[in-house]
Design a protein around this motif. Structure first.
Motif, PDB file in Angstrom:
ATOM      1  N   ASP A  66       0.865  -1.414  -0.270  1.00 44.10           N
ATOM      2  CA  ASP A  66      -0.150   0.157  -0.401  1.00 44.10           C
ATOM      3  C   ASP A  66       0.779   1.409   0.052  1.00 44.10           C
ATOM      4  N   LYS A  67       1.756   0.911  -0.266  1.00 47.66           N
ATOM      5  CA  LYS A  67       3.083   2.213  -0.388  1.00 47.66           C
ATOM      6  C   LYS A  67       3.144   2.622  -1.457  1.00 47.66           C
ATOM      7  N   GLU A  68       2.282   3.397  -1.821  1.00 42.29           N
ATOM      8  CA  GLU A  68       3.278   4.165  -3.741  1.00 42.29           C
ATOM      9  C   GLU A  68       3.664   4.376  -3.641  1.00 42.29           C
ATOM     10  N   ILE A  69       4.830   3.894  -4.780  1.00 43.60           N
ATOM     11  CA  ILE A  69       5.673   3.662  -5.400  1.00 43.60           C
ATOM     12  C   ILE A  69       5.572   4.821  -7.158  1.00 43.60           C
ATOM     13  N   GLN A  70       6.606   6.218  -7.154  1.00 45.63           N
ATOM     14  CA  GLN A  70       6.385   7.259  -8.306  1.00 45.63           C
ATOM     15  C   GLN A  70       7.171   6.247  -9.232  1.00 45.63           C
ATOM     16  N   LEU A  71       6.898   6.639 -10.672  1.00 49.45           N
ATOM     17  CA  LEU A  71       7.190   5.100 -11.396  1.00 49.45           C
ATOM     18  C   LEU A  71       7.685   6.214 -12.690  1.00 49.45           C
ATOM     19  N   THR A  72       7.906   7.180 -13.212  1.00 52.14           N
ATOM     20  CA  THR A  72       7.690   7.795 -14.746  1.00 52.14           C
ATOM     21  C   THR A  72       6.998   6.436 -15.968  1.00 52.14           C
ATOM     22  N   SER A  73       6.441   7.088 -16.648  1.00 50.14           N
ATOM     23  CA  SER A  73       5.537   6.551 -17.431  1.00 50.14           C
ATOM     24  C   SER A  73       6.499   5.716 -17.837  1.00 50.14           C
ATOM     25  N   ARG A  74       7.234   6.176 -19.029  1.00 49.97           N
ATOM     26  CA  ARG A  74       8.287   4.868 -18.420  1.00 49.97           C
ATOM     27  C   ARG A  74       9.181   3.547 -18.141  1.00 49.97           C
ATOM     28  N   GLU A  75       8.663   4.151 -17.242  1.00 48.58           N
ATOM     29  CA  GLU A  75       9.458   2.698 -16.015  1.00 48.58           C
ATOM     30  C   GLU A  75       8.143   1.994 -16.070  1.00 48.58           C
ATOM     31  N   PHE A  76       6.607   2.091 -16.045  1.00 50.41           N
ATOM     32  CA  PHE A  76       5.422   2.293 -15.546  1.00 50.41           C
ATOM     33  C   PHE A  76       4.997   0.957 -16.876  1.00 50.41           C
ATOM     34  N   ASP A  77       5.985   1.282 -17.883  1.00 49.98           N
ATOM     35  CA  ASP A  77       5.171   0.911 -19.178  1.00 49.98           C
ATOM     36  C   ASP A  77       6.740  -0.559 -19.330  1.00 49.98           C
ATOM     37  N   ILE A  78       7.180  -1.060 -18.945  1.00 53.27           N
ATOM     38  CA  ILE A  78       7.878  -2.124 -18.583  1.00 53.27           C
ATOM     39  C   ILE A  78       7.546  -2.524 -17.093  1.00 53.27           C
ATOM     40  N   LEU A  79       7.705  -2.416 -16.157  1.00 56.87           N
ATOM     41  CA  LEU A  79       7.113  -2.669 -16.157  1.00 56.87           C
ATOM     42  C   LEU A  79       5.920  -3.707 -15.550  1.00 56.87           C
ATOM     43  N   TYR A  80       4.303  -3.337 -16.608  1.00 58.27           N
ATOM     44  CA  TYR A  80       3.253  -3.601 -17.233  1.00 58.27           C
ATOM     45  C   TYR A  80       3.913  -4.653 -18.279  1.00 58.27           C
ATOM     46  N   LEU A  81       4.609  -4.175 -18.498  1.00 59.29           N
ATOM     47  CA  LEU A  81       4.892  -5.492 -19.179  1.00 59.29           C
ATOM     48  C   LEU A  81       6.117  -6.960 -19.425  1.00 59.29           C
ATOM     49  N   LEU A  82       6.577  -6.622 -18.498  1.00 64.85           N
ATOM     50  CA  LEU A  82       6.739  -7.981 -17.805  1.00 64.85           C
ATOM     51  C   LEU A  82       6.081  -8.371 -17.338  1.00 64.85           C
ATOM     52  N   ALA A  83       5.086  -7.611 -16.191  1.00 61.63           N
ATOM     53  CA  ALA A  83       4.033  -8.437 -15.274  1.00 61.63           C
ATOM     54  C   ALA A  83       3.104  -9.007 -15.926  1.00 61.63           C
ATOM     55  N   ASN A  84       2.682  -8.468 -16.635  1.00 63.48           N
ATOM     56  CA  ASN A  84       1.233  -8.519 -17.892  1.00 63.48           C
ATOM     57  C   ASN A  84       1.771  -9.750 -18.823  1.00 63.48           C
ATOM     58  N   ASN A  85       3.093 -10.268 -18.758  1.00 61.65           N
ATOM     59  CA  ASN A  85       3.350 -11.973 -19.904  1.00 61.65           C
ATOM     60  C   ASN A  85       4.658 -12.618 -18.499  1.00 61.65           C
ATOM     61  N   ARG A  86       3.728 -12.616 -17.126  1.00 60.64           N
ATOM     62  CA  ARG A  86       5.055 -13.184 -16.355  1.00 60.64           C
ATOM     63  C   ARG A  86       5.406 -14.377 -16.661  1.00 60.64           C
ATOM     64  N   GLY A  87       6.980 -15.176 -16.818  1.00 59.75           N
ATOM     65  CA  GLY A  87       7.600 -15.867 -17.169  1.00 59.75           C
ATOM     66  C   GLY A  87       8.020 -15.553 -18.580  1.00 59.75           C
ATOM     67  N   GLN A  88       7.478 -15.131 -19.107  1.00 63.28           N
ATOM     68  CA  GLN A  88       8.130 -15.044 -20.852  1.00 63.28           C
ATOM     69  C   GLN A  88       9.622 -13.881 -20.213  1.00 63.28           C
ATOM     70  N   VAL A  89      10.916 -14.182 -21.222  1.00 69.30           N
ATOM     71  CA  VAL A  89      11.959 -13.020 -21.197  1.00 69.30           C
ATOM     72  C   VAL A  89      11.846 -12.231 -22.293  1.00 69.30           C
ATOM     73  N   PHE A  90      11.911 -11.297 -21.816  1.00 70.74           N
ATOM     74  CA  PHE A  90      11.665 -10.037 -22.907  1.00 70.74           C
ATOM     75  C   PHE A  90      13.613  -9.888 -23.395  1.00 70.74           C
ATOM     76  N   SER A  91      13.945 -10.218 -24.510  1.00 70.74           N
ATOM     77  CA  SER A  91      15.138  -9.102 -24.727  1.00 70.74           C
ATOM     78  C   SER A  91      15.239  -6.988 -24.978  1.00 70.74           C
ATOM     79  N   THR A  92      16.113  -6.733 -24.337  1.00 70.35           N
ATOM     80  CA  THR A  92      16.940  -5.520 -24.215  1.00 70.35           C
ATOM     81  C   THR A  92      16.054  -4.852 -25.815  1.00 70.35           C
ATOM     82  N   GLU A  93      16.354  -5.355 -26.532  1.00 67.68           N
ATOM     83  CA  GLU A  93      15.741  -4.859 -27.768  1.00 67.68           C
ATOM     84  C   GLU A  93      14.376  -4.668 -28.118  1.00 67.68           C
TER      85      GLU A  93
END
Length: 231
Positions: A153-180
Motif C-alpha cells: 500500500d506504499k505508492e511507488i513513483q514511476l515515470t511513464s516509461r518505467e511503468f510501461d516496462i514494469l507492466y510489459l513484464l508483469a503482464n507476461n510473467r514467465g516470458q523473457v524479453f530481450s533489451t531489443e
C-alpha cells in the motif's frame, strides 16, 4: 484540452525554435531561460510536459528534473549538447522520460513530444478502477487503469516509461524479453546498438520497488537473453 509545454533552455534561439514547431502543432508554449524560473512556473501553471536543457545557469537541468519528480510525474524530455552515454544515463537516472542530443531534428523532437503526451493521456483518461485491472505479485500491486504502483500500500513513483516496462513484464510473467524487445515495444522505435536506455530504466525500477519487498527480487535477469518476472 490544449496541452501546455514548458521549454527551459538558456539559449533564446533554441527556445524560439521549439516554440515555433510546438505552436504549429497546437500546443501552448511557456518558456524559461533558467532552472529557478522553470520551478516557479511549474508551481504556478498547469504543465503537461517539460523540455529541459541540461546545462543552464542558476540551476542545471539535472537538479530541475529531480525537483519536478518530487512533485509531479509529467513527461520530461532532456536536451543536451553532450552525446556521451554517461550523460544520457545520468539524465535518465534523475527521472527523465527521454533524452535528445543537440543538434537535433525538430520534426523528430515533435514526434517524441507527441508520443510522450499520448502515453500520459492514455494512463490518465481511463475509467474508474476494477479488480480486473490490477496485477498483484506478492506485495506489489499494479493498477493499470490509474497508473499506480504500490508495495504494501506504499505508492511507488514511476515515470511513464518505467511503468510501461514494469507492466510489459508483469503482464507476461514467465516470458523473457530481450533489451531489443523492451525498447521496441515501449519506445516504439527501432533499437540501436550501444543503447543503454533499457538498462538504466530497469535499474531505476528495481531501485524504487525492490527495497520495499523484503529482499525479494522482482525482475530477474536472464544473462545473455533479457529480463522477466517469474510466474
Amino acid at each position: 484540452m490544449q496541452n501546455t509545454i514548458l521549454v527551459v533552455d538558456d539559449e533564446e534561439e533554441i527556445r524560439n525554435l521549439l516554440e515555433i514547431y510546438l505552436s504549429n502543432e497546437g500546443y501552448k508554449v511557456i518558456k524559461a531561460s533558467n532552472g529557478k524560473e522553470a520551478i516557479e512556473i511549474i508551481d504556478n501553471e498547469d504543465i503537461q510536459l517539460v523540455v529541459l536543457d541540461v546545462m543552464m545557469p542558476k540551476m542545471n537541468g539535472m537538479e530541475v528534473c529531480k525537483k519536478i519528480r518530487e512533485k509531479l510525474n509529467i513527461p520530461i524530455i532532456m536536451l543536451s549538447a553532450k552525446s556521451e552515454d554517461m550523460d544520457k544515463i545520468q539524465g535518465l537516472m534523475t527521472g527523465a522520460d527521454d533524452y535528445i542530443s543537440k543538434p537535433f531534428n525538430p520534426l523528430e523532437f515533435v514526434v517524441r513530444v507527441k508520443a510522450l503526451l499520448r502515453r500520459a493521456y492514455y494512463f490518465n483518461s481511463k475509467p474508474e478502477n476494477t479488480r480486473d485491472n490490477i496485477i498483484t505479485i506478492d506485495s506489489l500491486k499494479i493498477d493499470i487503469v490509474n497508473h499506480i504502483v504500490t508495495v504494501d500500500d506504499k505508492e511507488i513513483q514511476l515515470t511513464s516509461r518505467e511503468f510501461d516496462i514494469l507492466y510489459l513484464l508483469a503482464n507476461n510473467r514467465g516470458q523473457v524479453f530481450s533489451t531489443e524487445d523492451i525498447f521496441s515495444k515501449v519506445w516504439k522505435e527501432k533499437y540501436y546498438q550501444s543503447n543503454n536506455t533499457v538498462m538504466v530504466h530497469m535499474s531505476r525500477i528495481r531501485e524504487k520497488i525492490e527495497k520495499y519487498m523484503n529482499g525479494n527480487k522482482l525482475i530477474k535477469t536472464v544473462w545473455g537473453v533479457g529480463y522477466k518476472i517469474e510466474k
